[in-house]
Design a protein around this motif. Structure first.
Motif, PDB file in Angstrom:
ATOM      1  N   ARG A  78       0.815  -1.217   0.000  1.00  0.00           N
ATOM      2  CA  ARG A  78       0.000   0.000   0.000  1.00  0.00           C
ATOM      3  C   ARG A  78       0.846   1.262   0.000  1.00  0.00           C
ATOM      4  N   GLN A  79       2.003   1.229   0.645  1.00  0.00           N
ATOM      5  CA  GLN A  79       2.841   2.427   0.785  1.00  0.00           C
ATOM      6  C   GLN A  79       3.613   2.699  -0.519  1.00  0.00           C
ATOM      7  N   PRO A  80       3.888   3.961  -0.812  1.00  0.00           N
ATOM      8  CA  PRO A  80       4.748   4.274  -1.962  1.00  0.00           C
ATOM      9  C   PRO A  80       6.148   3.710  -1.728  1.00  0.00           C
ATOM     10  N   LEU A  81       6.773   3.233  -2.787  1.00  0.00           N
ATOM     11  CA  LEU A  81       8.175   2.829  -2.724  1.00  0.00           C
ATOM     12  C   LEU A  81       8.985   4.032  -3.184  1.00  0.00           C
ATOM     13  N   VAL A  82       9.714   4.639  -2.253  1.00  0.00           N
ATOM     14  CA  VAL A  82      10.255   5.975  -2.504  1.00  0.00           C
ATOM     15  C   VAL A  82      11.687   5.978  -3.012  1.00  0.00           C
ATOM     16  N   ALA A  83      12.385   4.829  -2.938  1.00  0.00           N
ATOM     17  CA  ALA A  83      13.784   4.797  -3.361  1.00  0.00           C
ATOM     18  C   ALA A  83      14.138   3.425  -3.913  1.00  0.00           C
ATOM     19  N   ASN A  84      15.097   3.414  -4.820  1.00  0.00           N
ATOM     20  CA  ASN A  84      15.678   2.177  -5.339  1.00  0.00           C
ATOM     21  C   ASN A  84      17.190   2.397  -5.383  1.00  0.00           C
ATOM     22  N   GLN A  85      17.924   1.661  -4.551  1.00  0.00           N
ATOM     23  CA  GLN A  85      19.375   1.834  -4.480  1.00  0.00           C
ATOM     24  C   GLN A  85      20.031   0.906  -5.502  1.00  0.00           C
ATOM     25  N   LEU A  86      20.760   1.502  -6.451  1.00  0.00           N
ATOM     26  CA  LEU A  86      21.333   0.781  -7.587  1.00  0.00           C
ATOM     27  C   LEU A  86      22.811   1.128  -7.747  1.00  0.00           C
TER      28      LEU A  86
ATOM     29  N   ASN B 160       7.719   6.927 -11.860  1.00  0.00           N
ATOM     30  CA  ASN B 160       6.992   6.470 -10.686  1.00  0.00           C
ATOM     31  C   ASN B 160       7.434   7.155  -9.387  1.00  0.00           C
ATOM     32  N   ASP B 161       8.130   8.283  -9.507  1.00  0.00           N
ATOM     33  CA  ASP B 161       8.557   9.061  -8.331  1.00  0.00           C
ATOM     34  C   ASP B 161       9.362   8.227  -7.347  1.00  0.00           C
ATOM     35  N   ILE B 162      10.290   7.431  -7.879  1.00  0.00           N
ATOM     36  CA  ILE B 162      11.186   6.623  -7.058  1.00  0.00           C
ATOM     37  C   ILE B 162      12.589   7.207  -7.193  1.00  0.00           C
ATOM     38  N   THR B 163      13.187   7.597  -6.094  1.00  0.00           N
ATOM     39  CA  THR B 163      14.513   8.199  -6.133  1.00  0.00           C
ATOM     40  C   THR B 163      15.582   7.122  -6.300  1.00  0.00           C
ATOM     41  N   VAL B 164      16.433   7.282  -7.294  1.00  0.00           N
ATOM     42  CA  VAL B 164      17.560   6.376  -7.488  1.00  0.00           C
ATOM     43  C   VAL B 164      18.687   6.800  -6.553  1.00  0.00           C
ATOM     44  N   GLN B 165      19.169   5.849  -5.765  1.00  0.00           N
ATOM     45  CA  GLN B 165      20.313   6.081  -4.888  1.00  0.00           C
ATOM     46  C   GLN B 165      21.495   5.298  -5.457  1.00  0.00           C
ATOM     47  N   ALA B 166      22.539   5.997  -5.868  1.00  0.00           N
ATOM     48  CA  ALA B 166      23.678   5.377  -6.551  1.00  0.00           C
ATOM     49  C   ALA B 166      24.703   4.883  -5.538  1.00  0.00           C
ATOM     50  N   TRP B 167      24.868   3.540  -5.442  1.00  0.00           N
ATOM     51  CA  TRP B 167      25.895   3.006  -4.546  1.00  0.00           C
ATOM     52  C   TRP B 167      27.149   2.646  -5.342  1.00  0.00           C
ATOM     53  N   SER B 168      28.284   2.572  -4.637  1.00  0.00           N
ATOM     54  CA  SER B 168      29.604   2.382  -5.261  1.00  0.00           C
ATOM     55  C   SER B 168      29.839   3.404  -6.375  1.00  0.00           C
ATOM     56  N   PRO B 169      29.671   4.696  -6.081  1.00  0.00           N
ATOM     57  CA  PRO B 169      29.768   5.710  -7.136  1.00  0.00           C
ATOM     58  C   PRO B 169      31.172   5.937  -7.676  1.00  0.00           C
ATOM     59  N   PHE B 170      32.193   5.352  -7.022  1.00  0.00           N
ATOM     60  CA  PHE B 170      33.569   5.517  -7.497  1.00  0.00           C
ATOM     61  C   PHE B 170      34.220   4.182  -7.854  1.00  0.00           C
ATOM     62  N   GLN B 171      33.444   3.106  -7.778  1.00  0.00           N
ATOM     63  CA  GLN B 171      33.963   1.787  -8.131  1.00  0.00           C
ATOM     64  C   GLN B 171      33.976   1.613  -9.644  1.00  0.00           C
ATOM     65  N   ALA B 172      35.048   0.999 -10.139  1.00  0.00           N
ATOM     66  CA  ALA B 172      35.152   0.754 -11.578  1.00  0.00           C
ATOM     67  C   ALA B 172      34.126  -0.269 -12.035  1.00  0.00           C
ATOM     68  N   GLY B 173      33.897  -1.294 -11.206  1.00  0.00           N
ATOM     69  CA  GLY B 173      32.931  -2.333 -11.533  1.00  0.00           C
ATOM     70  C   GLY B 173      32.293  -2.818 -10.255  1.00  0.00           C
ATOM     71  N   PHE B 174      32.009  -4.114 -10.187  1.00  0.00           N
ATOM     72  CA  PHE B 174      31.396  -4.675  -8.991  1.00  0.00           C
ATOM     73  C   PHE B 174      32.490  -4.970  -7.975  1.00  0.00           C
ATOM     74  N   PHE B 175      32.804  -3.963  -7.135  1.00  0.00           N
ATOM     75  CA  PHE B 175      33.853  -4.062  -6.123  1.00  0.00           C
ATOM     76  C   PHE B 175      35.196  -4.476  -6.734  1.00  0.00           C
ATOM     77  N   THR B 176      35.558  -3.839  -7.850  1.00  0.00           N
ATOM     78  CA  THR B 176      36.825  -4.135  -8.522  1.00  0.00           C
ATOM     79  C   THR B 176      37.859  -3.037  -8.305  1.00  0.00           C
ATOM     80  N   GLY B 177      37.610  -2.136  -7.384  1.00  0.00           N
ATOM     81  CA  GLY B 177      38.531  -1.031  -7.148  1.00  0.00           C
ATOM     82  C   GLY B 177      38.018   0.255  -7.758  1.00  0.00           C
ATOM     83  N   VAL B 178      38.515   1.381  -7.264  1.00  0.00           N
ATOM     84  CA  VAL B 178      38.042   2.675  -7.751  1.00  0.00           C
ATOM     85  C   VAL B 178      38.709   3.030  -9.074  1.00  0.00           C
ATOM     86  N   PHE B 179      38.008   3.819  -9.868  1.00  0.00           N
ATOM     87  CA  PHE B 179      38.573   4.275 -11.142  1.00  0.00           C
ATOM     88  C   PHE B 179      39.363   5.563 -10.980  1.00  0.00           C
TER      89      PHE B 179
END
Length: 311
Positions: free
Chosen positions: A166-174, A213-232
């Motif tokens: 029933r509640q709005p889903l307000v964020a999606n962390q990607l 759909n008014d869902i805020t995207v939250q960007a995780w690992s914003p400085f990672q080169a890939g999936f936990f492969t080190g920062v770029f």
């Protein structure tokens, strides 16, 4: 620090978030310095999860023990946490019982009477959305959770939840960074034959879906080169990208980390950047990218320098 009202809530949120998944072994003073630096930069939004730390609720407990927030100090920050991953498995559990138990554990560990935002932590392939809806209703009615969201969910997974919740889903962390950006790059190269970047993944169009759909995207690992492969940033693997980042950093008189932040905050979807660093200096530097006015040409130059196709 640029702020906005999180859609479907009364929460005024900054577009840069302090993630606290790595504080388990930090001292009280180190935790306080990290949070103080973030607050001084305008970051009053704190991201947790029940599984962060050396044991269940470890980082939540480390934060609360170090900060000892007064009621007024608690009111001054937004606390977000996540539930659904069972670390001992590992597996995922969105059952009513697990979600209720997890939130109660988080409330106890955080020494607070409410969670501002609760995210479902990654998708549960065995999800029964009726149970999620039951848990959300109980947590909301008890005043234990103010708002709800998800992480790493596809459009169809969100639609399934929305049919029952029933509640709005307000964020999606990607996961999103300049170098790890399939959720952005697919749309730029769609329908280009033989281009891997054009392949539809995860249902496609998640950023557009969230905007619609008014869902805020939250960007995780914003400085990672890939999936936990080190920062770029500063990596010899990305010489062209770092050359552009360094040039723009000099032009804007900010550290390179601010440019990497600004590449995400410049997007009109009004995303939030979730920082994972425990370095106060890097937190302060990243915060400078909150409202950096990258031009379209600069944004696309960074995109191309990261190796993405711009037809």
């Amino acid at each position: 620090m640029r702020t906005f009202t999180l859609p479907n809530t009364d929460i005024v949120a900054p577009n840069v978030v302090l993630g606290l998944m790595r504080i388990a072994d930090k001292t009280d003073d180190q935790v306080r310095e990290l949070v103080r630096t973030a607050r001084d930069a305008g970051i009053d939004f704190l991201d947790h999860a029940d599984i962060y730390g050396n044991d269940l609720h470890g980082c939540e407990r480390r934060f609360a023990d170090a900060m000892q927030l007064t009621p007024s100090e608690r009111d001054a920050v937004t606390i977000q946490t996540k539930a659904g991953i069972v670390g001992d498995g590992p597996y995922f559990d969105f059952s009513y019982e697990h979600l209720i138990e997890s939130v109660n554990g988080s409330l106890d560990a955080l020494q607070t009477d409410r969670i501002d935002i609760l995210l479902l932590h990654r998708p549960d392939a065995l999800v029964e959305p009726e149970e999620v809806a039951r848990a959300f209703d109980e947590l909301e009615s008890a005043g234990k959770v103010r708002a709800f969201g998800v992480s790493n969910h596809t459009p169809r997974q969100i639609d399934l939840l929305k049919r029952f919740v029933r509640q709005p889903l307000v964020a999606n962390q990607l996961q999103l960074s300049i170098t790890h950006s399939p959720i952005v790059s697919h749309g730029v190269a769609a329908n280009m034959l033989a281009e891997q970047q054009s392949v539809t993944l995860d249902g496609g169009g998640i950023i557009d879906y969230c905007r619609l759909n008014d869902i805020t995207v939250q960007a995780w690992s914003p400085f990672q080169a890939g999936f936990f492969t080190g920062v770029f940033l500063g990596s010899a693997d990305y010489p062209e990208l770092n050359a552009v980042i360094d040039r723009l950093a000099d032009e804007y008189d900010v550290p390179p980390i601010a440019i990497a932040t600004a590449w995400i905050t410049r997007h009109p979807a009004r995303m939030q950047v979730v920082l994972g660093t425990t370095s106060p200096e890097r937190v302060a530097g990243a915060a400078l990218g909150s409202d950096l006015p990258l031009t379209r040409a600069e944004w696309y130059e960074l995109f191309r320098a990261a190796g993405h196709l711009v037809p």
